[in-house]
Motif scaffolding. Sequence first.
Motif, short mmCIF file in Angstrom:
data_model
loop_
_atom_site.label_atom_id
_atom_site.label_comp_id
_atom_site.label_asym_id
_atom_site.label_seq_id
_atom_site.Cartn_x
_atom_site.Cartn_y
_atom_site.Cartn_z
N LEU B 47 11.89 27.33 56.09
CA LEU B 47 12.03 26.57 57.40
C LEU B 47 11.79 25.47 57.14
O LEU B 47 12.23 24.35 56.02
N ILE B 48 13.26 24.54 57.53
CA ILE B 48 13.62 23.10 57.87
C ILE B 48 12.82 22.09 58.57
O ILE B 48 13.37 22.29 59.55
N ILE B 49 12.09 20.82 58.22
CA ILE B 49 12.27 20.23 59.10
C ILE B 49 13.25 18.79 58.96
O ILE B 49 12.79 17.90 58.12
N LEU B 50 13.51 18.19 60.06
CA LEU B 50 14.81 17.42 59.78
C LEU B 50 14.48 15.87 60.92
O LEU B 50 14.09 16.22 62.21
N ASP B 51 14.03 15.33 60.53
CA ASP B 51 14.11 13.42 60.82
C ASP B 51 15.73 13.61 61.59
O ASP B 51 16.69 13.73 60.40
N LEU B 52 15.50 12.88 63.08
CA LEU B 52 17.05 12.34 63.40
C LEU B 52 16.88 11.53 62.91
O LEU B 52 18.36 11.03 63.43
N LYS B 53 15.99 10.26 62.50
CA LYS B 53 16.51 9.24 61.98
C LYS B 53 16.60 9.43 60.69
O LYS B 53 15.94 9.25 59.03
N LEU B 54 18.14 9.50 60.03
CA LEU B 54 18.01 9.34 59.00
C LEU B 54 19.46 8.21 58.27
O LEU B 54 20.17 7.14 59.15
N SER B 55 19.15 7.65 57.77
CA SER B 55 19.95 6.71 57.08
C SER B 55 21.12 6.83 55.80
O SER B 55 22.23 6.24 56.33
N ARG B 56 21.71 8.43 55.19
CA ARG B 56 22.19 8.09 54.39
C ARG B 56 23.09 8.74 55.41
O ARG B 56 24.65 8.53 55.08
N GLU B 57 23.29 9.48 56.25
CA GLU B 57 24.37 10.17 57.57
C GLU B 57 23.75 10.52 58.50
O GLU B 57 22.57 10.80 58.63
N PRO B 58 24.21 10.80 59.22
CA PRO B 58 23.91 11.04 60.87
C PRO B 58 23.46 11.63 60.55
O PRO B 58 23.94 13.23 59.95
N ALA B 59 21.64 11.87 61.43
CA ALA B 59 21.29 13.94 60.90
C ALA B 59 21.70 14.89 61.72
O ALA B 59 21.66 15.53 61.83
N LEU B 60 22.24 14.34 62.72
CA LEU B 60 23.37 15.38 63.75
C LEU B 60 23.80 15.91 62.55
O LEU B 60 24.68 16.89 63.31
#
Lengths: 239, 128
Positions: B47-60
Amino acid sequence: MSPWEKLLERPHSRGHFVQLYEADEVALTKNVGLYLWEGLRRGEGVLVIVTPEHRELFCGHLDHLGADLPELLGSRQLVFWDAQQTLAQFMDSGEPDWQRFESIIRAAMRQVRPNAGAEGLRAYGEMVGLLWKARQFAAAIRLEQLCTHTHLVPAQPNGTLETALNRSMDEILGPKADALRVLIKANYRPAWAVMPAAEAIVLWLRKNLPGQADHIIERSRHHYQLLLDPAGSSLFGER
Amino acid sequence: MNLILFVSDDDRENAPLQDALTGMAPHFRVEKANSREQIDALSTPALIILDLKLSREPALDLLRWLRTHQRYKQVPVFVLARRNTDATDAYALGANSCLLKPSAQERPGPIARGIVAYASLIAEPASV
């Protein structure tokens, strides 16, 4: 008269049509005009929720067909509401809100007065079309579903379905079911804000647990039958 | 041991949820990553939990990559969003579920328990 025109004249009780009209205003005026006019001639109440342009168009067509508009509007056998203003009353963060939708539409329907001795109400609305035109496709689809659900899904059976699904989840998933319910409830889905809980559970299971979803839903059908008809439960072999 | 992958680079905000997951999932390894390179360096998660606020690249963009990558396209992705509009975009790109980020006052326990229950239902038996 074509079968389609017959259907517009005498729609089935609780029927729900979609008129696609994009650029064909002539077809729109003819079909909606026939639908409204037949209802008025039968003494039914008629609720029309449209843009100001289409109000003018339909009034012109009804007048042409012989409707006495001042009389119909004065007696409230025919009631017009503005589609954009009505929409604004039940939209919330870009999504139609189920409870507000129900409340607003019920209020609109209460304003309509069928002729003495007649019963029934016909309604035509363009709110889905307005959302579609504004490219709010998900909201448009959701509203279209709400329009159908308003007639077809009474509240109690839906609550019963939720109970049946929860029982089925408990049986199949065991102690994990409780934890999953928290997750399903926390799951945000734009259209789910207005979706009955049972529907939200089914969609979540199908999307996230496809391997177990069919089994859970199948089992919940059994519970649903038992809940609705406890006396007939022996037909299914268990209580 | 099966892996729950937490894709985030905001330790301060996400630590309570990540800690709760670690504490409740003894049968899972909870790892953190914040880039494609770090994700690729780990085993395939359950399972992957992805925070939509990433600083290195857009999470989307990262979500789009996950959904087209042979190794991850079948892995369920739960996104953590702050705004409804983020959730809508994430669903359009193939997120399975979307959880609005719990506020600082909310205890992460119940959600973590739900995530662990879900992960244990979908996880393949650990191969090692």
